[in-house]
Write an enzyme that holds these catalytic residues in place. Structure first.
Site, mmCIF file in Angstrom:
data_model
loop_
_atom_site.group_PDB
_atom_site.id
_atom_site.type_symbol
_atom_site.label_atom_id
_atom_site.label_comp_id
_atom_site.label_asym_id
_atom_site.label_seq_id
_atom_site.Cartn_x
_atom_site.Cartn_y
_atom_site.Cartn_z
ATOM 1 N N HIS A 376 0.816 -1.229 0.000
ATOM 2 C CA HIS A 376 0.000 0.000 0.000
ATOM 3 C C HIS A 376 0.838 1.264 0.000
ATOM 4 C CE1 HIS A 376 -3.880 -1.988 1.059
ATOM 5 N NE2 HIS A 376 -3.072 -2.857 1.619
ATOM 6 N N LYS A 567 -8.229 13.595 5.250
ATOM 7 C CA LYS A 567 -7.357 12.425 5.154
ATOM 8 C C LYS A 567 -6.288 12.552 6.237
ATOM 9 C CE LYS A 567 -6.657 13.653 0.791
ATOM 10 N NZ LYS A 567 -6.920 12.436 0.106
ATOM 11 N N THR A 675 -8.681 6.256 -1.522
ATOM 12 C CA THR A 675 -10.032 5.700 -1.633
ATOM 13 C C THR A 675 -11.054 6.784 -1.293
ATOM 14 O OG1 THR A 675 -9.658 4.848 0.592
ATOM 15 C CG2 THR A 675 -9.576 3.256 -1.215
HETATM 16 C C1 F58 Z 1 -3.048 3.755 2.341
HETATM 17 N N1 F58 Z 1 -2.068 3.427 3.327
HETATM 18 C C2 F58 Z 1 -2.443 4.476 1.154
HETATM 19 N N2 F58 Z 1 -1.311 3.330 5.521
HETATM 20 O O1 F58 Z 1 -1.756 5.631 1.608
HETATM 21 C C3 F58 Z 1 -3.554 4.877 0.203
HETATM 22 O O2 F58 Z 1 -3.046 5.463 -0.951
HETATM 23 C C4 F58 Z 1 -4.362 3.634 -0.180
HETATM 24 O O3 F58 Z 1 -5.499 4.003 -0.897
HETATM 25 C C5 F58 Z 1 -4.811 2.889 1.067
HETATM 26 O O4 F58 Z 1 -3.699 2.580 1.886
HETATM 27 C C6 F58 Z 1 -5.520 1.597 0.737
HETATM 28 O O5 F58 Z 1 -4.807 0.866 -0.201
HETATM 29 C C7 F58 Z 1 -2.350 3.562 4.643
HETATM 30 O O6 F58 Z 1 -3.458 3.879 5.017
HETATM 31 C C8 F58 Z 1 -1.366 3.519 6.869
HETATM 32 O O7 F58 Z 1 -2.369 3.902 7.435
HETATM 33 C C9 F58 Z 1 -0.101 3.238 7.667
HETATM 34 C C10 F58 Z 1 -0.310 2.020 8.532
HETATM 35 C C11 F58 Z 1 0.912 1.743 9.415
HETATM 36 C C12 F58 Z 1 1.270 2.924 10.267
HETATM 37 C C13 F58 Z 1 1.455 4.157 9.421
HETATM 38 C C14 F58 Z 1 0.252 4.445 8.535
#
Ligand code: F58
Length: 831
Positions: A376, A567, A675
């Protein structure tokens, strides 16, 4: 528009009458709720309160789901279905009651029951607490996918952690983010079904012993160390009107020893429970980020804790079937949501090698056919690594297995790529240097049969840059699955007026077949339809305006453009670009009060990781600008800036249907997919976005004329970086922008404190800003001008809005889940 729809627009609490009959059951929902108030809650049910009604309803709804769930589980066994295990350290389901009522077709019954007692469903739901068991997109995606799996009827299980405290509750004090604990379980919850008998021991630390088996093969036995118990809690996930119910199993850490009676008797009350508390800590809090070193060990513990319990559960179910081990991957598939659960790969190896006594080759064959990994992120700092030192301490046997996986893998690489001596060190699972680290993404790639990105561009970047070396080693392993969002929550539930209108014209089928929205294209030229569309939007905007008034004490004009950026706060998402433009708008209005301007309300929301200084400074800047702008009598009627505290799923459900302009302005190449962009466009907002993540695919489907794309594309960002990006040059040549930056670098927004934002100023100019905010500034301002101009032409704007909704069918999570099940999982629905 039929009369009832118009009524609805005035009376938001009125139930939406859909033709489908509720799930057949002998007794009425209300009767069951009353029964539960007395017999399950142990309270008087002749005198009802909102709380009693709520929990009574929850239990009555839960009964109905449990009946279906147990039927479905029996069917999985009977039909010998292949099962999916979806492992995620985060889930963000949002509030449960309305979604579950909708899925079961019970909304009207619930309304009636409450109305007869003088309560309203909306009010009751407003008080429902929301499990914030995730940070953002990744966790919410997991919940959208669980919804689609149940609606498609897939034999699937979600697995995660039952954190006692979700992501912090955000308060804004004097413009700054303040984190408060999110004790979402303070009242307990009947949505979770505790399973105290489903209890597995999970080991940490300890020693690995070696022994020789009867065939002279060296075997390993991991013993000693600390044991923590993992207890299951199930959350039920109903499909939409299909009688299918799946579950998400959330593990809770329980002490291995309750407390040490001898210490207690000796008067050492604290010492007697110390171990218990430290065990329970494992599932205490969700980590908002992993950059605080003191949290690191606990985070790795969390990962192994939930993975070990989950593998145990899977193996237990499989063993009941009495099949040979090589059929494990024929009957199961495990999807790893990011690398957080990738320790599952060495854990399953350990079970197969040390407990089931398989050979390395047999065990590795099984693993490589069982696991699939979704990436991701492309941010290098977010690609997880753990020091070998910590791994060796906490999980000594797993570290041995990782060494052996790596040894065999690199041997293969050397054999096949003889003329590339550097390749092994680049793809190695373990980095070189004085403090070697395990690269979890490399482990996940090597141990899986599928690696997928979450948008076309993102997958391309994985291929071209991030995992380029692996593409040559495993050419068939990489694939794309563009994200999707569930239309149940993100249209049917959150936007009732528009759902009415859609169902009136298209029938109800769109709720589970979102491509039916295509038919809206035939309606864009119907004036009455456009009028009704606009009325729906206005209703939603008024509802949001009321909320803003209530929460922030600021009156906003519902006819102004609602421009929304909500976001997680991160520099790459560029909330800064947005606020820079707002300051310049503010300057322009003050300088030229005679120029008529389309009133605009800019709305922000989102949390910054507590240790992320810059992100917190940006929140502070937005709030300081808001304070100044909103109180300036010269600009008040044209410009408002709102920061809504504690952004979460419920707040998103309120914002999404009320948004005119959806800000998706990350530096191209940084946002894996996004999303939020999908939710807004689905509800008829127009996207103002960069050519990043799934914005590109949204543009392809809604049409270039119905989206505002601006700025550098991914290749241009790379080229500019290579040529040398010089923000000072832009500063010198753009006087409007210079004025804005100089204001930030003074005490304009923080009277008496001129250095409050000097770190922001420096990050934009002196630090070489990797997110190239100033490079896109002019293009962003121009795009805003086009928006302000086109918004005034109501016919044009509404047509564009309709065309957005019409083109968004592809972004249903139902489509994404079908692609996963056909292209990766090889599982079929059992309905
Ligand atoms: C998100 N990642 C991406 N990570 O940033 C976004 O582009 C994508 O649409 C989404 O995943 C789903 O595929 C994301 O949300 C986190 O929240 C991390 C998790 C671990 C700790 C730091 C933040």
């Amino acid at each position: 528009m039929p009369k009832e729809v118009k009524d609805y627009l005035r009376l938001l609490d009125k139930p939406l009458d859909e033709s489908e009959a509720p799930e057949a059951r002998n007794s009425a929902l209300g009767e069951d709720a009353l029964w539960h108030v007395l017999y399950s809650l142990g309270q008087d049910n002749t005198h009802l309160t909102e709380r009693k009604c709520y929990w009574g309803l929850v239990l009555a709804v839960r009964d109905r789901m449990l009946e279906k769930w147990s039927e479905v589980q029996r069917r999985y066994y009977k039909n010998d279905d292949k099962r999916l295990y979806y492992l995620s350290l985060e889930f963000l389901p949002g509030k449960f009651l309305r979604g579950n009522l909708l899925a079961l077709g019970l909304e009207n019954e619930a309304h009636e029951f409450l109305r007869e007692r003088g309560f309203s469903l909306d009010e009751i739901i407003a008080k429902e607490c929301e499990p914030g068991l995730g940070n953002g997109g990744l966790g919410r995606l997991a919940s959208c996918y669980m919804d689609s799996m149940a609606t498609y009827g897939l034999p699937a299980y979600g697995y995660g952690i039952r954190y006692s405290y979700g992501l912090f509750r955000q308060e804004i004090r004097n413009g700054q983010q303040v984190e408060q604990p999110d004790n979402w379980l303070h009242e307990g919850t009947h949505w979770l079904i505790p399973r105290p008998y489903k209890l597995y021991p999970v080991r940490f630390y300890g020693t690995v012993y070696e022994w020789l088996d009867d065939n002279g093969i060296l075997r390993h036995d991991w013993r000693g160390g600390d044991l923590v118990m993992a207890m299951a809690n199930d959350v039920l996930v109903p499909g939409y009107r299909n009688g299918h119910v799946n579950s998400v199993r959330l593990w809770e850490a329980r002490p291995h020893k309750e407390f040490v009676l001898s210490s207690f008797n000796a008067g050492d009350y604290i010492g007697s429970v110390q171990e218990k508390i430290s065990d329970e800590n494992i599932s205490m809090v969700l980590y908002p980020s992993d950059d605080a070193p003191e949290g690191k060990t606990l985070r790795l513990k969390q990962q192994y804790f939930f993975v070990a319990a989950t593998m145990h559960d899977m193996v237990r179910r499989f063993k009941k079937l009495n099949k040979p081990w090589d059929q494990l991957p024929e009957k199961n598939v495990v999807q790893l949501n990011e690398t957080h659960p990738s320790i599952a790969i060495p854990e399953l190896m350990r079970i197969l090698l040390d407990e089931e006594l398989l050979s390395w080759e047999e065990a590795w064959y099984i693993c490589q056919k069982l696991f699939a990994y979704t990436n991701h992120t492309v941010l290098p700092e977010a690609l997880e690594t753990w020091t070998v030192e910590l791994m060796e301490q906490l999980l000594p046997r797993h570290m041995q297995i990782i060494y052996e996986i790596n040894r065999r893998f690199l041997e293969d690489v050397r054999l096949h790529f003889r003329d590339e001596p550097d390749l092994p060190s680049r793809v190695s699972l373990i980095t070189a240097g004085p403090e070697p680290r395990v690269r979890m993404s490399h482990l996940a790639i090597v141990g899986s049969f599928s690696v997928n990105g979450v948008s076309a561009l993102h997958t391309q970047i994985l291929r071209d840059r991030v995992f380029h070396d692996f593409i040559r080693i495993f050419p068939d392993r990489f694939n794309n699955k563009t994200n999707g969002v569930t239309p149940r929550r993100w249209l049917r539930q959150c936007n009732v007026p528009l759902s009415w209108l859609l169902s009136e014209h298209l029938g109800c089928g769109w709720v589970t077949d979102l491509n039916q929205l295509e038919k809206l294209r035939e309606l864009v030229d119907v004036e009455e339809f456009r009028h009704d569309w606009e009325q729906c939007r206005l209703t939603n905007k008024k509802r949001l305006a009321d909320y803003i008034e209530k929460m922030n004490g600021i009156t906003v004009n519902p006819h102004s453009i609602f421009d929304v950026q909500v976001k997680r706060f991160h520099e790459y998402k560029r909330q800064l670009l947005n606020i820079l433009h707002i300051i310049s708008l503010y300057n322009n209005i003050r300088k030229k009060p005679e120029v008529k301007m389309q009133p605009c309300t800019f709305i922000f929301g989102g949390k910054a990781a507590p240790s992320y200084r810059m992100a917190k400074d940006i929140i502070y800047l937005i709030n300081c600008v808001a304070r100044r702008v909103n109180s300036d009598p010269h600009t008040r009627n044209f410009l408002k800036v709102i920061f809504l505290a504690n952004y979460n799923v419920s707040l998103a459900q309120l914002l999404v249907p009320a948004t005119d302009v959806s800000e998706q302005i990350s530096t191209a190449g940084y946002e894996a997919s996004g999303t939020g962009n999908m939710k807004f466009a689905l509800n008829g907002a127009l996207t103002l976005g960069t050519r990043d993540g799934s914005n590109i695919e949204i543009a392809e489907r809604v049409g270039d004329g119905n989206i505002y794309l601006f700025g550098l594309c991914e290749q241009e960002v790379i080229d500019l970086r290579r040529r040398g990006y010089d923000p000072w040059d832009i500063y010198k040549n753009d006087s409007e922008l210079r004025e804005v930056l100089d204001m930030i670098n003074s005490d304009q927004f923080t009277p008496g404190d001129p250095t409050a934002f000097s770190s922001i100023f420096n990050s934009l100019l002196s630090g070489g800003d990797p997110f190239m905010i100033l490079a896109d500034y002019r293009a962003y301002v121009e795009a805003h001008k086009r928006i302000a101009h086109e918004y005034v032409d109501r016919e044009l704007w509404i047509k564009k809005s309709i065309m957005n909704t019409a083109g968004m069918g592809f972004f249903s999570s139902d489509r994404a889940i079908k692609e996963y099940s056909e292209g990766i999982w090889d599982i079929a629905p059992d309905v």
